[in-house]
Scaffold this motif. Structure first.
Motif, short mmCIF file in Angstrom:
data_model
loop_
_atom_site.label_atom_id
_atom_site.label_comp_id
_atom_site.label_asym_id
_atom_site.label_seq_id
_atom_site.Cartn_x
_atom_site.Cartn_y
_atom_site.Cartn_z
N ARG A 186 0.81 -1.22 0.00
CA ARG A 186 0.00 0.00 0.00
C ARG A 186 0.85 1.26 0.00
O ARG A 186 0.32 2.37 -0.08
CB ARG A 186 -0.89 0.05 1.24
N ALA A 187 2.19 1.11 0.16
CA ALA A 187 3.04 2.28 0.28
C ALA A 187 2.97 3.13 -0.98
O ALA A 187 3.01 2.62 -2.10
CB ALA A 187 4.49 1.86 0.54
N ARG A 188 2.87 4.45 -0.81
CA ARG A 188 2.82 5.36 -1.94
C ARG A 188 3.92 6.41 -1.75
O ARG A 188 4.25 6.79 -0.63
CB ARG A 188 1.47 6.06 -2.01
N ARG A 189 4.45 6.87 -2.86
CA ARG A 189 5.49 7.88 -2.81
C ARG A 189 4.97 9.12 -2.08
O ARG A 189 3.90 9.62 -2.39
CB ARG A 189 5.93 8.25 -4.23
N GLY A 190 5.75 9.59 -1.11
CA GLY A 190 5.38 10.82 -0.41
C GLY A 190 4.46 10.60 0.76
O GLY A 190 4.12 11.54 1.46
N ARG A 191 4.03 9.37 1.01
CA ARG A 191 3.10 9.12 2.13
C ARG A 191 3.89 8.70 3.37
O ARG A 191 4.18 7.52 3.57
CB ARG A 191 2.11 8.03 1.74
N GLY A 192 4.28 9.67 4.18
CA GLY A 192 4.96 9.39 5.43
C GLY A 192 6.36 8.82 5.23
O GLY A 192 6.88 8.73 4.12
N ALA A 193 6.99 8.45 6.32
CA ALA A 193 8.32 7.83 6.31
C ALA A 193 8.16 6.40 6.78
O ALA A 193 7.69 6.17 7.89
CB ALA A 193 9.26 8.60 7.23
N LEU B 13 7.44 19.35 15.95
CA LEU B 13 6.35 18.59 15.34
C LEU B 13 5.97 19.13 13.96
O LEU B 13 5.58 18.37 13.08
CB LEU B 13 5.13 18.61 16.26
N MET B 14 6.09 20.43 13.78
CA MET B 14 5.70 21.03 12.51
C MET B 14 6.59 20.55 11.36
O MET B 14 6.13 20.39 10.23
CB MET B 14 5.78 22.56 12.59
N ARG B 15 7.87 20.30 11.63
CA ARG B 15 8.78 19.93 10.55
C ARG B 15 8.36 18.64 9.85
O ARG B 15 8.23 18.62 8.63
CB ARG B 15 10.22 19.83 11.07
N PRO B 16 8.13 17.51 10.56
CA PRO B 16 7.67 16.32 9.83
C PRO B 16 6.25 16.47 9.27
O PRO B 16 5.95 15.91 8.21
CB PRO B 16 7.74 15.20 10.89
N LEU B 17 5.40 17.21 9.96
CA LEU B 17 4.03 17.39 9.46
C LEU B 17 4.02 18.17 8.16
O LEU B 17 3.26 17.87 7.23
CB LEU B 17 3.18 18.10 10.51
N ARG B 18 4.89 19.19 8.06
CA ARG B 18 4.95 20.00 6.85
C ARG B 18 5.85 19.35 5.79
O ARG B 18 5.46 19.24 4.63
CB ARG B 18 5.50 21.39 7.19
N GLY B 19 7.05 18.89 6.21
CA GLY B 19 8.02 18.41 5.24
C GLY B 19 7.78 17.01 4.75
O GLY B 19 8.03 16.70 3.58
N VAL B 20 7.30 16.11 5.63
CA VAL B 20 7.10 14.72 5.25
C VAL B 20 5.68 14.47 4.77
O VAL B 20 5.46 13.82 3.75
CB VAL B 20 7.44 13.78 6.43
N ARG B 21 4.70 15.03 5.48
CA ARG B 21 3.30 14.76 5.14
C ARG B 21 2.64 15.86 4.32
O ARG B 21 1.50 15.71 3.89
CB ARG B 21 2.53 14.50 6.44
N GLY B 22 3.33 16.98 4.13
CA GLY B 22 2.82 18.02 3.25
C GLY B 22 1.59 18.74 3.77
O GLY B 22 0.79 19.26 2.97
N ARG B 23 1.42 18.83 5.08
CA ARG B 23 0.28 19.52 5.65
C ARG B 23 0.46 21.04 5.55
O ARG B 23 1.58 21.55 5.59
CB ARG B 23 0.08 19.13 7.11
N SER B 24 -0.65 21.75 5.46
CA SER B 24 -0.60 23.21 5.50
C SER B 24 -0.27 23.65 6.92
O SER B 24 -0.33 22.85 7.87
CB SER B 24 -1.94 23.79 5.07
N VAL B 25 0.08 24.94 7.09
CA VAL B 25 0.40 25.45 8.43
C VAL B 25 -0.78 25.25 9.37
O VAL B 25 -0.61 24.82 10.52
CB VAL B 25 0.79 26.94 8.35
#
Length: 529
Positions: A344-351, A374-386
């Motif tokens: 199920r792994a998809r490119r860009g979906r978490g580490a 916490l913001m760094r992995p949420l923004r950089g890895v999961r692509g969440r907005s601020v």
């Protein structure tokens, strides 16, 4: 209760006294310690227990004249050998010579760029009357042997990163003993030790305290262990002394151990999403790893089914942390392979694989707030907005049992247990498929540890998360793990289902670990038998 608590008389005046000590945030707010009074007589051990965040470490630091950033002394006095550790001149006379401290993050007291022997030799030169190269070298070897470590040149040439958590703990203890202090302040001295070494620490402390009128203040989350070592025990709750302890009395059952009948109920948040079918596996084949020229792992192989929990156990220095770092891709293997397969792994979906390290202080940036961490992995890895990342940060700290107010704090303003939970929250922010946990409950009290382990169980059921758990707590392994891998000297000496390995062990190393834990077999939940 805020009355004076005193260990059993030793025939001499107290070595340390605290009277009416109150610490609180410099910006205002409830005190961290409130009107604490106690004394530690010479030749005695005073134990301090309590939940994470109850003020235990702040109390220990006060004997060195230190308060955590953001706190201030609001009232009271502290005296060690008649001197005030909060006075600059007195503090220089006390630290390292009269009073020495061993914190719950031993790696933080070691210089990562200096070899072990060099660091201990420098401590001996600065803090003790021993002079001359030959005398200092002899004292270094004596200190290493006193903490049950090799004194040979090969070991002394190791760097801190080449030590296991338990070895780092004992090297830090050797540094603390370098100046032959009268008062030892020990904050969770067994958090990185397996049951055999934790039991050995009891005898080690007895030897250390037998020198003259030396005393100790001992902070621990292990009530049974501390009751066997201390002359008296006090309990902190919300910064207040609420009760004394009677050494030798039966401690309350640890909530981190589930009995076959289900045991105590946890108050940890539950994850209620429907559990998906577990997919993928973690495969390790013929793994060899080394620290420089020192071999650490020999031909290790294992298969971890997705959604399962595998416990890695064994004596300190057996290679557990090295294996954990190899699984997370942080330590390159000399030979062999580590592979994660997830359809199920998809490119860009978490580490896919994330490590929660044993040294939470070293894993967190001291200049970065919890919210930023916490913001760094949420923004950089999961692509969440601020906006999304801010909301998710609040949810994550709540998930690990912390309030939203910690988001504005830095690691130095948190207790050891709080830092450990922040490290777990930051790892979960990357949405891993495999969570490798290296002694993540070692800095937590039993109730909080149980809550964290319940949380991981809930995440496994809800999301198919795979957990690899490095632990010295065999009771937790019996209650939580599906399979157990026993390491010794870098080799797998026993492996199999938890209800077989921890109930009917076959290898002598496993049997010795279980015997020191309290018996030849542990309670395994009935549904897994």
């Amino acid at each position: 209760m805020t009355g004076r608590v005193t260990a059993r008389p030793s025939g001499a005046g107290p070595l340390a006294e605290i009277s009416g000590l109150t610490l609180g945030p410099a910006a205002g707010g409830p005190p961290v310690l409130h009107d604490v009074c106690l004394s530690v007589p010479r030749g005695q051990v005073l134990g301090v227990v309590g939940r994470s965040g109850s003020g235990k470490s702040s109390l220990a630091y006060s004997l060195l004249g230190h308060v955590r950033p953001g706190l201030e002394v609001r009232g009271g006095t502290v005296r060690v050998a008649g001197l005030d550790p909060f006075d600059g001149a007195d503090a220089r006379r006390l630290r390292g010579r009269v009073v020495s401290f061993l914190g719950q993050d031993p790696a933080s007291s070691l210089n990562p760029a200096l070899r072990i022997g060099t660091q201990i030799a420098e401590a001996v030169r600065l803090r003790s009357p021993v002079k001359g190269g030959a005398g200092i070298r002899a004292r270094v070897g004596e200190l290493l042997m006193s903490v049950r470590l090799p004194d040979d040149r090969a070991f002394q040439r190791r760097l801190p990163r080449q030590l296991s958590g338990g070895q780092a703990q004992r090297v830090a203890l050797a540094l603390a003993l370098a100046g032959r202090p009268s008062l030892l302040v020990l904050d969770e001295p067994t958090s990185g030790l397996d049951p055999v070494l934790a039991d050995g620490m009891r005898g080690l402390l007895a030897e250390v305290l037998s020198e003259g009128d030396r005393a100790a203040l001992l902070v621990s989350h292990a009530p049974a262990w501390i009751a066997s070592v201390a002359d008296d025990v006090i309990r902190l709750d919300g910064g207040r002394i609420v009760a004394g302890g009677v050494p030798g009395a039966s401690p309350p059952a640890s909530p981190s151990v589930r009995s076959p009948a289900g045991g105590p109920r946890s108050t940890a948040p539950r994850v209620t999403a429907a559990a998906p079918a577990a997919v993928g596996h973690l495969f390790v084949r013929g793994l060899h790893a080394a620290h420089g020229r020192v071999s650490a792992l020999h031909d290790v192989s294992l298969t971890v089914p997705a959604g399962s929990c595998t416990a890695l156990v064994g004596p300190s220095g057996s290679g557990k942390t090295t294996l954990a770092r190899c699984l997370a891709g942080l330590h390159p293997p000399a030979r062999g392979s580590v592979e994660w397969r997830d359809e199920r792994a998809r490119r860009g979906r978490g580490a896919p694989v994330q490590l929660v390290a044993q040294d939470a202080r070293g894993a967190l940036n001291p200049r970065e707030s919890v919210g930023d961490a916490l913001m760094r992995p949420l923004r950089g890895v999961r692509g969440r907005s601020v906006r999304e990342a801010s909301c998710e940060s609040v949810r994550l700290v709540g998930l690990v049992g912390l309030g939203a107010e910690v988001l504005a704090r830095r690691p130095g303003e948190l207790s050891g247990g709080q830092r450990q939970r922040v490290a777990l929250a930051r790892t979960l922010a990357a949405e891993p498929r495999v969570l490798v946990c290296d002694e993540i409950t070692s800095a937590l009290d039993p109730e909080t540890a149980s809550g964290v382990l319940d949380l991981l169980d809930s995440l496994r059921r809800a999301t198919g998360l795979t957990v690899v758990m490095v632990t010295h707590d065999l009771a937790a392994a019996a209650a939580r793990a599906d399979q157990v891998l026993v390491l010794d000297a870098g080799r797998v000496v026993e492996a199999g289902p938890a209800d077989r390995v921890l109930v009917t062990p076959e290898h002598p190393v496993t049997r010795e670990l279980l015997a020191r834990e309290g018996g030849p077999a542990l309670a395994v939940p009935e549904q897994r038998r």
